[in-house]
Design an enzyme around this catalytic site. Structure first.
Site, PDB file in Angstrom:
ATOM      1  N   ALA A 126      39.563 -37.836  39.219  1.00 13.69           N
ATOM      2  CA  ALA A 126      40.470 -37.846  40.413  1.00 13.69           C
ATOM      3  C   ALA A 126      40.594 -39.148  40.834  1.00 13.69           C
ATOM      4  O   ALA A 126      39.736 -40.158  40.503  1.00 13.69           O
ATOM      5  CB  ALA A 126      39.450 -37.233  41.466  1.00 13.69           C
ATOM      6  N   LYS A 127      41.637 -39.564  41.308  1.00 14.53           N
ATOM      7  CA  LYS A 127      42.108 -41.226  41.685  1.00 14.53           C
ATOM      8  C   LYS A 127      41.362 -40.996  43.222  1.00 14.53           C
ATOM      9  O   LYS A 127      42.226 -41.303  44.189  1.00 14.53           O
ATOM     10  CB  LYS A 127      43.613 -41.104  41.438  1.00 14.53           C
ATOM     11  CG  LYS A 127      43.871 -41.529  40.087  1.00 14.53           C
ATOM     12  CD  LYS A 127      45.326 -41.982  39.993  1.00 14.53           C
ATOM     13  CE  LYS A 127      45.606 -43.492  40.359  1.00 14.53           C
ATOM     14  NZ  LYS A 127      45.090 -44.642  39.598  1.00 14.53           N
ATOM     15  N   ILE A 128      40.171 -41.143  43.221  1.00 14.85           N
ATOM     16  CA  ILE A 128      39.666 -41.267  44.559  1.00 14.85           C
ATOM     17  C   ILE A 128      39.440 -42.907  44.755  1.00 14.85           C
ATOM     18  O   ILE A 128      38.792 -43.717  44.064  1.00 14.85           O
ATOM     19  CB  ILE A 128      38.151 -40.525  44.823  1.00 14.85           C
ATOM     20  CG1 ILE A 128      38.299 -39.152  44.217  1.00 14.85           C
ATOM     21  CG2 ILE A 128      37.621 -40.890  45.729  1.00 14.85           C
ATOM     22  CD1 ILE A 128      37.002 -38.174  44.071  1.00 14.85           C
TER      23      ILE A 128
END
Ligand code: PMP
Length: 307
Positions: free
Chosen positions: A158-160
């Site tokens: 995830a691109k958190i």
């Protein structure tokens, strides 16, 4: 046009960049509770076209699900159209697009179920992320003293936004040491990825890249694997050790912002001939032909802004 004169899409409406504000108490600011994408739009003979828009928005929604958002105010189709709208509103032929879904609530709370998701999309002109010179001469990199995130500690698919504190530590250290970018090892000590790019090496004619068990499933990475196989190269996912890098014939990195960048030095060791290698160059040419809409076979990867 200066950045302040442009437009941002915020919660369903286009507003001037200088009016795209969030309150100081927004919890996303304090705890890194957001998910984002980086997407490129390219000038093509059929007008501006967004590269793999559907895949990027799908990854954005997957990132939101991984972080734990249960409901979002917009659908995949609405977000895709919003990206096109931002490019049109700003009049860009080519640009970088930044969608961000962020958690809004009072800062006193860390529970994603007590609050709501907001969405913004901005766009700006962005040249070569690692510099024009690196595209020709290759980038100089170091192995970071910071380890890439363990998949049970932070969610590497995830691109958190909060994940990027790890990238910032590595990138800043690398820049202060005089390098262009950092290569990060996974918790087992194998090569993972850079702070914002996936990594490939070429050895005895075969292209190797780390598997996606501990790294972001890069969309450029996926495009390169497809293009390389279509060009007849063998591509394998493999565990790559630090010394594998040193003896590689070629090394290059891929990402939306960076595109494809040769790596010609790692930890003060010259990689291959010390110049951009032939496989890297062939893939760079193939990739740029695709994104500029010059290769009919990959038109399905281009989403026209003005269909
Ligand atoms: N790894 C990380 C950590 C990244 O931030 C990025 C940039 N999104 C990539 C790899 C490359 O992914 P993509 O090709 O989808 O931009």
């Amino acid at each position: 046009m200066t950045e302040n004169e442009g437009y941002t899409w915020l919660d369903g409406q286009l507003v001037k960049n200088e009016q795209a504000m969030v309150p100081f108490m927004t919890s996303a600011l304090h705890y890194g509770l957001g998910v984002f994408e980086g997407i490129r739009c390219y000038a093509t003979p059929r007008g501006p076209a967004i590269f793999r828009l559907k895949d990027h928005i799908q990854r954005l929604l997957e990132s939101a699900k991984i972080l734990g958002f249960r409901s979002l105010p917009f659908t995949q189709e609405q977000l895709e159209e919003a990206c096109r709208e931002v490019v049109r509103a700003n009049g860009f032929e080519s640009c970088y697009i930044r969608p961000l879904i962020f958690f809004d609530s009072q800062v006193k709370n860390l529970n994603l179920d007590v609050g709501w998701a907001r969405v913004g999309i901005s766009a700006w002109y962005w040249g070569a992320y690692l510099g024009d010179e690196a595209l020709e001469k290759g980038a100089r990199m170091n192995i970071s003293s910071f380890t890439r995130l363990h998949p049970n500690i932070m969610m590497t698919k995830a691109k958190i936004t909060g994940n990027y504190a790890n990238s910032v530590l590595a990138k800043t250290e690398s820049a202060r040491l005089g390098f262009d970018e950092a290569i990060m090892l996974d918790p087992q000590g194998y090569v993972a990825e850079c702070t914002g790019e996936n990594l490939f090496i070429v050895r005895r004619g075969v292209i190797y890249t780390p598997g996606t068990w501990a790294v972001l499933e890069g969309i450029t990475r996926d495009a390169i694997i497809t293009l390389a196989r279509d060009l007849g190269y063998e591509v394998q996912e493999a565990q790559i050790s630090r010394d594998h890098l040193y003896v590689a014939e070629e090394c290059f990195v891929s990402g939306t912002a960076a595109e494809i960048v040769p790596v010609t030095e790692i930890d003060h060791r010259v990689i291959g001939s010390g110049r951009r290698g032939p496989v890297t160059y062939r893939l760079m040419q193939a990739f740029h032909a695709v994104v500029r809409g010059e290769d009919e076979r990959y038109q399905h990867w281009l989403d026209l802004v003005n269909p």
